[in-house]
Design a protein around this motif. Sequence first.
Motif, PDB file in Angstrom:
ATOM      1  N   ARG A 126       0.783  -1.236   0.000  1.00 54.40           N
ATOM      2  CA  ARG A 126       0.000   0.000   0.000  1.00 54.40           C
ATOM      3  C   ARG A 126       0.815   1.286   0.000  1.00 54.40           C
ATOM      4  NH1 ARG A 126      -5.708  -1.462   0.163  1.00 54.40           N
ATOM      5  NH2 ARG A 126      -5.665  -3.573   0.862  1.00 54.40           N
ATOM      6  N   TYR A 136       1.339   4.703  -1.382  1.00 60.96           N
ATOM      7  CA  TYR A 136       0.396   5.582  -2.074  1.00 60.96           C
ATOM      8  C   TYR A 136       0.734   7.036  -1.797  1.00 60.96           C
ATOM      9  CZ  TYR A 136      -4.047   7.721  -3.405  1.00 60.96           C
ATOM     10  OH  TYR A 136      -5.002   8.503  -3.984  1.00 60.96           O
ATOM     11  N   THR A 155       1.422  -4.862  -7.869  1.00 57.52           N
ATOM     12  CA  THR A 155       0.505  -3.760  -8.120  1.00 57.52           C
ATOM     13  C   THR A 155      -0.520  -4.182  -9.160  1.00 57.52           C
ATOM     14  OG1 THR A 155       0.366  -1.375  -8.555  1.00 57.52           O
ATOM     15  CG2 THR A 155       1.833  -2.644  -9.980  1.00 57.52           C
ATOM     16  N   ALA A 171       0.672   3.558 -11.709  1.00 53.62           N
ATOM     17  CA  ALA A 171       1.342   2.638 -10.784  1.00 53.62           C
ATOM     18  C   ALA A 171       2.386   1.774 -11.483  1.00 53.62           C
ATOM     19  CB  ALA A 171       0.323   1.763 -10.066  1.00 53.62           C
TER      20      ALA A 171
END
Length: 87
Positions: free
Chosen positions: A12, A14, A49, A56
């Motif tokens: 995660r 981000y 991902t 991404a």
Amino acid sequence: MAAAGSTAQLFRAYVRPAHRRQGLARKLVKRACAHVASTPGYTRLYLHTDGRVEGAELFWRSVAVPIHDDRDGDPSRFRTVHFEVPL
């Protein structure tokens, strides 16, 4: 292949869209790599991902090495790309 216990996993990561393109994600990955490299027993850093997430895959390809691509063309399934980050 390394034993599962010697592989750290990054989850995660981000950066909010308003803060992107400022090098924050790259710094985050660099710090994660430094932490893993300095932790005894780890030999690699793994992540995956969803290739549908905008930007991404392109970002991860710039800092990591793809090791497996699960995409099979079925748009209803995950589009997972697996990476290893060099330590």
